[in-house]
Design an enzyme around this catalytic site. Structure first.
Site, mmCIF file in Angstrom:
data_model
loop_
_atom_site.group_PDB
_atom_site.id
_atom_site.type_symbol
_atom_site.label_atom_id
_atom_site.label_comp_id
_atom_site.label_asym_id
_atom_site.label_seq_id
_atom_site.Cartn_x
_atom_site.Cartn_y
_atom_site.Cartn_z
ATOM 1 N N LYS A 1 2.486 4.260 -5.108
ATOM 2 C CA LYS A 1 2.692 3.642 -3.783
ATOM 3 C C LYS A 1 4.006 4.085 -3.117
ATOM 4 O O LYS A 1 4.267 3.756 -1.971
ATOM 5 C CB LYS A 1 2.722 2.119 -3.909
ATOM 6 C CG LYS A 1 1.540 1.507 -4.644
ATOM 7 C CD LYS A 1 0.302 1.536 -3.805
ATOM 8 C CE LYS A 1 -0.886 0.845 -4.412
ATOM 9 N NZ LYS A 1 -0.761 -0.579 -4.545
ATOM 10 N N LYS B 1 1.390 -2.762 4.460
ATOM 11 C CA LYS B 1 0.606 -3.730 3.714
ATOM 12 C C LYS B 1 -0.636 -4.096 4.534
ATOM 13 O O LYS B 1 -0.721 -3.776 5.706
ATOM 14 C CB LYS B 1 1.424 -4.999 3.448
ATOM 15 C CG LYS B 1 2.545 -4.766 2.460
ATOM 16 C CD LYS B 1 3.273 -6.053 2.064
ATOM 17 C CE LYS B 1 2.376 -7.190 1.743
ATOM 18 N NZ LYS B 1 1.368 -6.914 0.712
ATOM 19 N N GLY B 2 -1.590 -4.743 3.872
ATOM 20 C CA GLY B 2 -2.767 -5.197 4.599
ATOM 21 C C GLY B 2 -4.068 -4.595 4.107
ATOM 22 O O GLY B 2 -5.133 -4.868 4.654
ATOM 23 N N ASP C 1 0.844 -1.208 0.000
ATOM 24 C CA ASP C 1 0.000 0.000 0.000
ATOM 25 C C ASP C 1 0.871 1.246 0.000
ATOM 26 O O ASP C 1 0.491 2.277 -0.562
ATOM 27 C CB ASP C 1 -0.936 -0.027 1.212
ATOM 28 C CG ASP C 1 -1.887 -1.211 1.122
ATOM 29 O OD1 ASP C 1 -2.627 -1.281 0.130
ATOM 30 O OD2 ASP C 1 -1.851 -2.088 1.995
ATOM 31 N N GLU D 1 0.702 -13.040 4.518
ATOM 32 C CA GLU D 1 1.729 -12.405 3.674
ATOM 33 C C GLU D 1 3.049 -12.278 4.430
ATOM 34 O O GLU D 1 4.118 -12.568 3.889
ATOM 35 C CB GLU D 1 1.237 -11.026 3.213
ATOM 36 C CG GLU D 1 0.080 -11.124 2.215
ATOM 37 C CD GLU D 1 -0.552 -9.788 1.867
ATOM 38 O OE1 GLU D 1 -1.313 -9.744 0.896
ATOM 39 O OE2 GLU D 1 -0.304 -8.784 2.562
HETATM 40 C C1 5RP Z 1 -3.010 -7.045 0.665
HETATM 41 C C2 5RP Z 1 -1.885 -6.118 0.409
HETATM 42 C C3 5RP Z 1 -1.724 -5.596 -0.985
HETATM 43 O O1 5RP Z 1 -0.448 -5.891 -1.426
HETATM 44 C C4 5RP Z 1 -1.900 -4.110 -0.993
HETATM 45 O O2 5RP Z 1 -3.152 -3.801 -0.392
HETATM 46 C C5 5RP Z 1 -1.861 -3.545 -2.416
HETATM 47 O O3 5RP Z 1 -2.997 -3.932 -3.115
HETATM 48 P P1 5RP Z 1 -3.287 -3.560 -4.623
HETATM 49 O O4 5RP Z 1 -2.354 -4.349 -5.466
HETATM 50 O O5 5RP Z 1 -4.719 -3.944 -4.822
HETATM 51 O O6 5RP Z 1 -3.077 -2.072 -4.801
HETATM 52 O O7 5RP Z 1 -1.108 -5.806 1.272
HETATM 53 O O8 5RP Z 1 -3.113 -7.402 2.026
#
Ligand code: 5RP
Length: 219
Positions: free
Chosen positions: A121, A94-95, A84, A103
């Protein structure tokens, strides 16, 4: 090019890092959705995948990729996942997809963590994205008060139960100047299962999809 095209491009670039006949670990989310599609083209060249969520497992099975249990393998060369937020030291939040505990476990087993992101990001300091924390349900109020003491505002993620039967609190208002210390501190609060700061196990290789192509950054 929009954000989704960047996610798709960076996922395609990650394929070059996968060695023939190896096992790979993978994360969860929309970027990983593109990675799974890209894996379809090399599915006969990989031994199998250790998946971090039911969502990823379902997509992998649909394209005929072998799913392996983490406890069945003795070596995991790479784990590929998105984030994120990520800072210049390769520490991450993350999360967003609520799969942070699985993860973090799979990422910790892997020899190398390859993080794949679109340029949005990348941040200077972690914390604009609300920090996800997986919490045992009975500890919801306690963890909320403990985080208030350090200036965080915890919001309960409605209608989300993790694959481990827990809840997610998203912590607003934290500027994370020392990710390692904050990760250790939050993990030490009774009731916290996993905090979404990935600093002790940060990324080793970062692939960034931007509007001029793919940047590769190695720790
Ligand atoms: C899931 C995560 C994802 O890696 C994070 O939310 C990024 O997601 P996206 O690829 O949809 O932008 O940590 O738990």
């Amino acid at each position: 090019m929009n954000q989704n095209s960047l996610k798709k491009a960076v996922s395609q670039a990650a394929i070059d890092f996968i060695k023939t006949n190896s096992v790979i670990g993978i994360g969860t989310g929309s970027t990983i959705g593109y990675l799974i599609n890209a894996l379809g083209s090399i599915k006969h060249q990989i031994k199998g995948v250790v998946s971090s969520s039911k969502q990823s497992t379902k997509k992998l099975r649909k394209i005929g990729i072998n799913i392996l249990d983490l406890n069945e393998i003795d070596y995991l060369p790479i784990y590929i996942d998105s984030a994120d937020e990520i800072d210049s030291q390769m520490c991450m939040i993350k999360g967003g997809g609520a799969a942070l505990t699985h993860e973090k476990i799979i990422a910790s087993v892997a020899d190398k963590f390859i993080c794949i992101i679109d340029i949005s990001k990348k941040v200077k300091t972690l914390g604009t994205f609300p920090l996800p924390i997986e919490v045992i349900p009975i500890a919801r109020n306690f963890v909320t008060y403990e985080l208030e003491k350090i200036g965080g505002i915890a919001k309960y993620r409605q209608n989300v139960i993790t694959e481990n039967g827990n809840i997610i609190l998203d912590i607003h208002n934290l500027l994370i100047s020392n990710p390692i210390l904050l990760e250790q501190y939050i993990n030490s609060i009774p009731g916290v299962v996993t905090v979404g700061i990935f600093a002790s196990r940060r990324a080793d290789i970062l692939l960034v999809g931007n509007y001029n192509g793919i940047d590769i950054i190695v720790k």
